[in-house]
Design a protein around this motif. Structure first.
Motif, mmCIF file in Angstrom:
data_model
loop_
_atom_site.group_PDB
_atom_site.id
_atom_site.type_symbol
_atom_site.label_atom_id
_atom_site.label_comp_id
_atom_site.label_asym_id
_atom_site.label_seq_id
_atom_site.Cartn_x
_atom_site.Cartn_y
_atom_site.Cartn_z
ATOM 1 N N LEU A 33 -1.937 10.395 5.645
ATOM 2 C CA LEU A 33 -2.629 9.129 5.443
ATOM 3 C C LEU A 33 -2.042 8.074 6.373
ATOM 4 O O LEU A 33 -0.848 7.763 6.299
ATOM 5 N N PRO A 52 -6.318 1.932 5.857
ATOM 6 C CA PRO A 52 -5.999 3.281 5.378
ATOM 7 C C PRO A 52 -6.967 4.330 5.938
ATOM 8 O O PRO A 52 -8.181 4.190 5.808
ATOM 9 N N LEU A 70 -11.814 5.912 1.941
ATOM 10 C CA LEU A 70 -10.906 6.080 3.073
ATOM 11 C C LEU A 70 -11.689 6.179 4.364
ATOM 12 O O LEU A 70 -12.752 6.803 4.394
ATOM 13 N N LEU A 92 -1.318 4.456 7.402
ATOM 14 C CA LEU A 92 -1.247 3.142 6.758
ATOM 15 C C LEU A 92 -0.732 2.079 7.725
ATOM 16 O O LEU A 92 -0.311 1.001 7.309
ATOM 17 N N LEU A 138 -6.427 3.980 -4.270
ATOM 18 C CA LEU A 138 -6.750 2.866 -3.365
ATOM 19 C C LEU A 138 -7.810 1.959 -3.963
ATOM 20 O O LEU A 138 -7.876 0.771 -3.666
ATOM 21 N N MET A 178 0.834 -1.200 0.000
ATOM 22 C CA MET A 178 0.000 0.000 0.000
ATOM 23 C C MET A 178 0.871 1.253 0.000
ATOM 24 O O MET A 178 0.605 2.216 -0.740
#
Ligand code: AMP
Ligand code: MG
Length: 314
Positions: free
Chosen positions: A183, A189, A210, A185, A206, A81
């Protein structure tokens, strides 16, 4: 009072900035978001001085800036990711929060004791060049006194921090003027702070919505404290001596098990704080007692942190 140098965005200026940073000094530099107040993220004293210069009343974690994704991988646990995000948005105003990697070598003050690190690769050419030439990680919150507006020019930086930092690298006005998007992670996420990169663009990469966490300050609220944030042992404040097997964390010249600063220096105490709490905890003390810390300057941030460590656990 320091004589704050204004450095030109040329070879000489960048070389001087590197020299100041290597000596533990603070250098403000332009990024595409705002001017950052840079310090070597591996240097406890230099990082402590960021909080002192800004007059921050608490130790919130700082964003570390590096020259490339390859550099970032030295400090955090990389993931698929992370790779997708870095390929899409780095260099640029996206900060990724990832688990710290073993042997990262960063000051624990940078992450405020958290097991995760906020990291990004800026795209501003001067920031890029500085990071490449310095070849080290720079902690860099906005270069303004706490509670004031983020600076988008060298003049703004000087208005707020002249005399409190060694230098400002003058690269003219910043383009974006908003802070980086953060963001998370380390788990699912999560948008930790909206900023320069729109959430929709991240979602498009993604290919999923989110999670939102609007209030990043919740991170530092006592209820959100992870075991990494607070020692396992109970903490007693304003202690002048040990009771019932406690280990005593001292300040200033005194009889204790570990001293935050023998010479009673608050910057040194801040630089040592997180490592000291961690070290005492690792000794499996039944309890930790902490000497009184003067509630002035950086002492306020130290006391804020200690009060959280001493707060009842939920
Ligand atoms: P700045 O003052 O612009 O450097 O912003 C730092 C922001 O990054 C703060 O809002 C922090 O709460 C956030 N931040 C830094 N490190 C972390 C982390 N490890 N986890 C979550 N948020 C973080
Ligand atoms: Mg700020």
């Amino acid at each position: 009072m320091l004589a704050t140098e204004t450095l030109l965005p040329d070879d000489v200026g960048i070389a001087r900035a590197c020299e100041v940073l290597a000596g533990g000094g603070l250098v403000a530099f332009p990024t595409e978001t705002v001017y950052g107040l840079g310090a070597d993220a591996r240097d406890d004293m230099a990082v402590a001085r960021i909080f002192d210069a800004k007059g921050r009343p608490r130790f919130n974690p700082l964003i570390v800036h590096v020259a490339s994704p390859e550099r970032a991988k030295h400090y955090v646990e990389w993931s698929d990711m992370a790779d997708r995000m870095a390929r899409a948005f780095w260099p640029g105003p996206l900060t990724l929060v990832l688990p710290l990697r073993d042997g990262h070598g960063l000051s624990p003050l940078v992450t405020a004791g958290l097991p995760t690190l906020a990291i990004r690769v800026p795209t501003h050419p001067l920031a890029s060049e500085l990071l490449n030439r310095y070849d080290g990680p720079l902690a860099a919150p906005s270069a303004n006194p706490s509670g004031r507006i983020s600076p988008t020019s060298a003049g703004h930086v000087l208005d707020g921090l002249k005399g409190r930092i060694e230098a400002v690298l003058d690269g003219g006005p910043c383009e974006v003027g908003v802070e980086s998007t953060i963001l998370g992670l380390a788990g699912e996420p999560t948008l930790l702070r909206p900023g320069g990169i729109p959430a929709e663009e991240i979602e498009a990469v993604l290919n999923a919505p989110l999670r939102l966490q609007a209030d990043t300050d919740a991170l530092t609220a006592p209820g959100q404290m992870s075991s990494h944030y607070a020692p396992g042992a109970p903490v007693r404040l304003n202690a002048t001596s040990r009771e019932n097997g406690e280990l005593l964390l001292g300040f200033g010249h005194m009889d204790c098990d570990l001293n935050l600063s023998e010479r009673g220096n608050l910057t040194e105490a801040a630089a040592n704080l997180f490592r000291a709490l961690h070290d005492l905890d690792a000794q499996n003390a039944p309890a930790i007692a902490v000497a009184p810390i003067p509630d002035i300057g950086l002492g306020r941030a130290i006391n804020d942190r200690l009060r959280r460590a001493a707060a009842p656990r939920t």
